[in-house]
Design a protein around this motif. Structure first.
Motif, PDB file in Angstrom:
ATOM      1  N   GLU A   7       0.830  -1.207   0.000  1.00 20.62           N
ATOM      2  CA  GLU A   7       0.000   0.000   0.000  1.00 20.62           C
ATOM      3  C   GLU A   7       0.865   1.259   0.000  1.00 20.62           C
ATOM      4  O   GLU A   7       0.568   2.234  -0.677  1.00 20.62           O
ATOM      5  N   LYS A   8       1.948   1.209   0.768  1.00 17.11           N
ATOM      6  CA  LYS A   8       2.868   2.351   0.791  1.00 17.11           C
ATOM      7  C   LYS A   8       3.545   2.506  -0.561  1.00 17.11           C
ATOM      8  O   LYS A   8       3.743   3.622  -1.063  1.00 17.11           O
ATOM      9  N   LEU A   9       3.887   1.389  -1.175  1.00 21.11           N
ATOM     10  CA  LEU A   9       4.557   1.412  -2.474  1.00 21.11           C
ATOM     11  C   LEU A   9       3.641   2.011  -3.539  1.00 21.11           C
ATOM     12  O   LEU A   9       4.095   2.704  -4.451  1.00 21.11           O
ATOM     13  N   CYS A  10       2.340   1.737  -3.414  1.00 20.84           N
ATOM     14  CA  CYS A  10       1.366   2.215  -4.397  1.00 20.84           C
ATOM     15  C   CYS A  10       0.803   3.592  -4.057  1.00 20.84           C
ATOM     16  O   CYS A  10      -0.025   4.121  -4.799  1.00 20.84           O
ATOM     17  N   SER A  11       1.245   4.152  -2.948  1.00 14.96           N
ATOM     18  CA  SER A  11       0.727   5.457  -2.523  1.00 14.96           C
ATOM     19  C   SER A  11       0.945   6.505  -3.614  1.00 14.96           C
ATOM     20  O   SER A  11       2.043   6.653  -4.144  1.00 14.96           O
ATOM     21  N   GLY A  12      -0.123   7.217  -3.956  1.00 16.76           N
ATOM     22  CA  GLY A  12      -0.029   8.247  -4.977  1.00 16.76           C
ATOM     23  C   GLY A  12      -0.269   7.729  -6.380  1.00 16.76           C
ATOM     24  O   GLY A  12      -0.321   8.513  -7.329  1.00 16.76           O
ATOM     25  N   LEU A  13      -0.431   6.407  -6.546  1.00 17.50           N
ATOM     26  CA  LEU A  13      -0.660   5.822  -7.866  1.00 17.50           C
ATOM     27  C   LEU A  13      -2.116   5.396  -8.056  1.00 17.50           C
ATOM     28  O   LEU A  13      -2.466   4.841  -9.086  1.00 17.50           O
ATOM     29  N   GLU A  14      -2.964   5.677  -7.051  1.00 16.76           N
ATOM     30  CA  GLU A  14      -4.325   5.159  -7.101  1.00 16.76           C
ATOM     31  C   GLU A  14      -5.169   5.744  -8.228  1.00 16.76           C
ATOM     32  O   GLU A  14      -6.162   5.158  -8.639  1.00 16.76           O
ATOM     33  N   ARG A  23      -0.650  -4.461  -7.799  1.00 13.97           N
ATOM     34  CA  ARG A  23      -1.266  -5.394  -6.854  1.00 13.97           C
ATOM     35  C   ARG A  23      -1.471  -6.770  -7.504  1.00 13.97           C
ATOM     36  O   ARG A  23      -1.216  -7.806  -6.888  1.00 13.97           O
ATOM     37  N   ASP A  24      -1.938  -6.753  -8.753  1.00 18.77           N
ATOM     38  CA  ASP A  24      -2.143  -8.021  -9.463  1.00 18.77           C
ATOM     39  C   ASP A  24      -0.819  -8.736  -9.697  1.00 18.77           C
ATOM     40  O   ASP A  24      -0.720  -9.967  -9.589  1.00 18.77           O
ATOM     41  N   TRP A  25       0.214  -7.959 -10.048  1.00 18.70           N
ATOM     42  CA  TRP A  25       1.535  -8.553 -10.303  1.00 18.70           C
ATOM     43  C   TRP A  25       2.100  -9.156  -9.029  1.00 18.70           C
ATOM     44  O   TRP A  25       2.670 -10.258  -9.048  1.00 18.70           O
ATOM     45  N   ASP A  26       1.920  -8.446  -7.897  1.00 22.61           N
ATOM     46  CA  ASP A  26       2.420  -8.970  -6.636  1.00 22.61           C
ATOM     47  C   ASP A  26       1.730 -10.285  -6.292  1.00 22.61           C
ATOM     48  O   ASP A  26       2.377 -11.222  -5.804  1.00 22.61           O
ATOM     49  N   ARG A  27       0.425 -10.370  -6.557  1.00 24.64           N
ATOM     50  CA  ARG A  27      -0.291 -11.614  -6.300  1.00 24.64           C
ATOM     51  C   ARG A  27       0.281 -12.739  -7.162  1.00 24.64           C
ATOM     52  O   ARG A  27       0.451 -13.877  -6.707  1.00 24.64           O
ATOM     53  N   THR A  37      12.089 -10.215  -0.777  1.00 25.51           N
ATOM     54  CA  THR A  37      13.108  -9.268  -1.239  1.00 25.51           C
ATOM     55  C   THR A  37      13.051  -9.075  -2.749  1.00 25.51           C
ATOM     56  O   THR A  37      13.159  -7.953  -3.248  1.00 25.51           O
ATOM     57  N   THR A  38      12.844 -10.180  -3.490  1.00 23.05           N
ATOM     58  CA  THR A  38      12.748 -10.094  -4.952  1.00 23.05           C
ATOM     59  C   THR A  38      11.506  -9.329  -5.364  1.00 23.05           C
ATOM     60  O   THR A  38      11.547  -8.468  -6.255  1.00 23.05           O
ATOM     61  N   ARG A  39      10.389  -9.623  -4.719  1.00 22.85           N
ATOM     62  CA  ARG A  39       9.141  -8.916  -5.027  1.00 22.85           C
ATOM     63  C   ARG A  39       9.299  -7.418  -4.783  1.00 22.85           C
ATOM     64  O   ARG A  39       8.847  -6.586  -5.575  1.00 22.85           O
ATOM     65  N   TYR A  40       9.950  -7.074  -3.694  1.00 22.32           N
ATOM     66  CA  TYR A  40      10.144  -5.661  -3.358  1.00 22.32           C
ATOM     67  C   TYR A  40      10.979  -4.954  -4.433  1.00 22.32           C
ATOM     68  O   TYR A  40      10.630  -3.858  -4.887  1.00 22.32           O
ATOM     69  N   TYR A  42      11.406  -5.783  -7.600  1.00 22.16           N
ATOM     70  CA  TYR A  42      10.643  -5.687  -8.841  1.00 22.16           C
ATOM     71  C   TYR A  42       9.581  -4.593  -8.765  1.00 22.16           C
ATOM     72  O   TYR A  42       9.475  -3.730  -9.649  1.00 22.16           O
ATOM     73  N   LEU A  43       8.765  -4.638  -7.713  1.00 19.43           N
ATOM     74  CA  LEU A  43       7.643  -3.702  -7.589  1.00 19.43           C
ATOM     75  C   LEU A  43       8.126  -2.267  -7.409  1.00 19.43           C
ATOM     76  O   LEU A  43       7.523  -1.327  -7.935  1.00 19.43           O
ATOM     77  N   LEU A  44       9.233  -2.103  -6.682  1.00 20.25           N
ATOM     78  CA  LEU A  44       9.778  -0.765  -6.486  1.00 20.25           C
ATOM     79  C   LEU A  44      10.211  -0.158  -7.811  1.00 20.25           C
ATOM     80  O   LEU A  44       9.976   1.035  -8.064  1.00 20.25           O
ATOM     81  N   ALA A  45      10.833  -0.941  -8.670  1.00 21.04           N
ATOM     82  CA  ALA A  45      11.276  -0.435  -9.978  1.00 21.04           C
ATOM     83  C   ALA A  45      10.090   0.074 -10.785  1.00 21.04           C
ATOM     84  O   ALA A  45      10.141   1.163 -11.387  1.00 21.04           O
ATOM     85  N   ALA A  46       8.987  -0.672 -10.808  1.00 21.96           N
ATOM     86  CA  ALA A  46       7.809  -0.265 -11.565  1.00 21.96           C
ATOM     87  C   ALA A  46       7.168   0.983 -10.962  1.00 21.96           C
ATOM     88  O   ALA A  46       6.770   1.905 -11.690  1.00 21.96           O
TER      89      ALA A  46
END
Length: 320
Positions: A7-14, A23-27, A37-40, A42-46
């Motif tokens: 949620e913090k990572l997606c903050s401001g992207l809503e 969210r779908d990619w993380d699932r 660590t790998t998920r973090y 990847y998701l941080l880069a996007a």
């Protein structure tokens, strides 16, 4: 506190589609049993690409892409990569490049886009730097800074000795569970990259440091409710790998040792192994490497040091 706060990572992207896709990619990544660590990474880069596009006033298409990742172009990514190189480093830009490759590959697999915009984006070249090993002298200074019987001192000594003794990755030691330790066989199970577990041994000094830490840990109220091995100094919660990274930096500053990070012990382990005539194949098993390229890369600094030592011993150019 978990490393990955989606949620913090997606903050401001809503306001756009980015948050939903992330969210779908993380699932999907969790379903594939990718480590946190790998998920973090990847998701941080996007998420960083999305925020960069929202602020990129030089490209008219960036505004649209900042709301919809399916509209991202090769030029958008190249601009982001240039910005990363100029504001961070080429190594960081390469890290983001690899994460974005995975994100847009996911969009292709989902049928959201036909071709990944990453296909024609060049990987940034990174200069090969010789990483200094963390030898006995600097390690002793760090261990001296942990003298005492406080909880933090006993915990930090055990952490430092494990890195020094095993050459394990930051995340591997940082993600240890109590159940991973086997004090009888003086070994621990490590959860390596690609969900590959392995077991490594540790010596008597590390065993003693771990035993002292475990006794102190057991006295903490509700500590038995935390399955992770390392817990924070205040409160009953896990000490995540990022917390260990910050601790090592603080210890280094206090001990007068610059640039303290866990991978320097990994380089040192490879150096000492080769110096003692150890087999490269066995080293790969111990350090969790699957590529023949890794021993050469991690041992580059140590090899240079050994070559210099041998050069002095040979005395070339000193005989006349």
């Amino acid at each position: 506190m978990p490393l990955l706060d989606l949620e913090k990572l997606c903050s401001g992207l809503e306001d756009g589609d980015w948050a939903g896709f992330l969210r779908d990619w993380d699932r999907s990544l969790r379903a594939g049993n990718y480590p946190e660590t790998t998920r973090y990474i990847y998701l941080l880069a996007a998420a960083q690409l999305a925020r960069f596009l929202a602020d990129d006033l030089s490209d008219r298409g960036a505004a649209e892409a900042s709301g919809d990742p399916t509209l991202v172009t090769k030029g958008n990514i190249e601009s982001f990569q240039v910005w990363m190189i100029e504001t961070r480093s080429a190594a960081t830009a390469l890290n983001k490049h690899k994460g974005l490759q995975q994100f847009f590959r996911y969009l292709v697999e989902e049928g959201e886009i036909g071709v990944s915009p990453m296909e024609r984006v060049r990987q940034p070249k990174t200069p090969q730097k010789l990483v200094p090993i963390m030898g006995d002298g600097d390690t002793k200074k760090l261990l001296d800074s942990t003298r005492g019987k406080s909880f933090a001192a006993l915990r930090d000594e055990a952490i430092i000795r494990l890195y020094y003794n095993t050459g394990a990755r930051l995340s591997e030691i940082g993600s240890l569970l109590l159940a991973d330790l086997d004090m009888k066989t003086e070994s621990t199970r490590l959860h390596g990259k690609g969900a590959k577990d392995r077991r490594v041994r540790f010596g008597p000094k590390t065993l003693r440091a771990l035993a002292r830490y475990l006794r102190t840990r057991a006295k903490r109220k509700d500590a038995n409710k935390v399955p992770e091995l390392w817990i924070a100094e205040r409160g009953v919660r896990r000490l995540a790998p990022n917390g260990i990274k910050a601790m090592l930096k603080r210890r280094g500053a206090a001990a007068g040792v610059p640039n303290v990070f866990a991978h320097r012990w990994r380089h040192n382990f490879a150096h000492e192994w080769h110096k003692a005539g150890g087999n490269t194949g066995d080293l790969m098993l111990l350090l969790g490497w699957s590529s023949d390229d890794m021993p050469r890369r991690y041992a580059a600094s140590a090899a240079a040091e050994r070559a210099q030592e041998f050069q002095v011993q040979m005395g070339i150019g000193e005989r006349v």
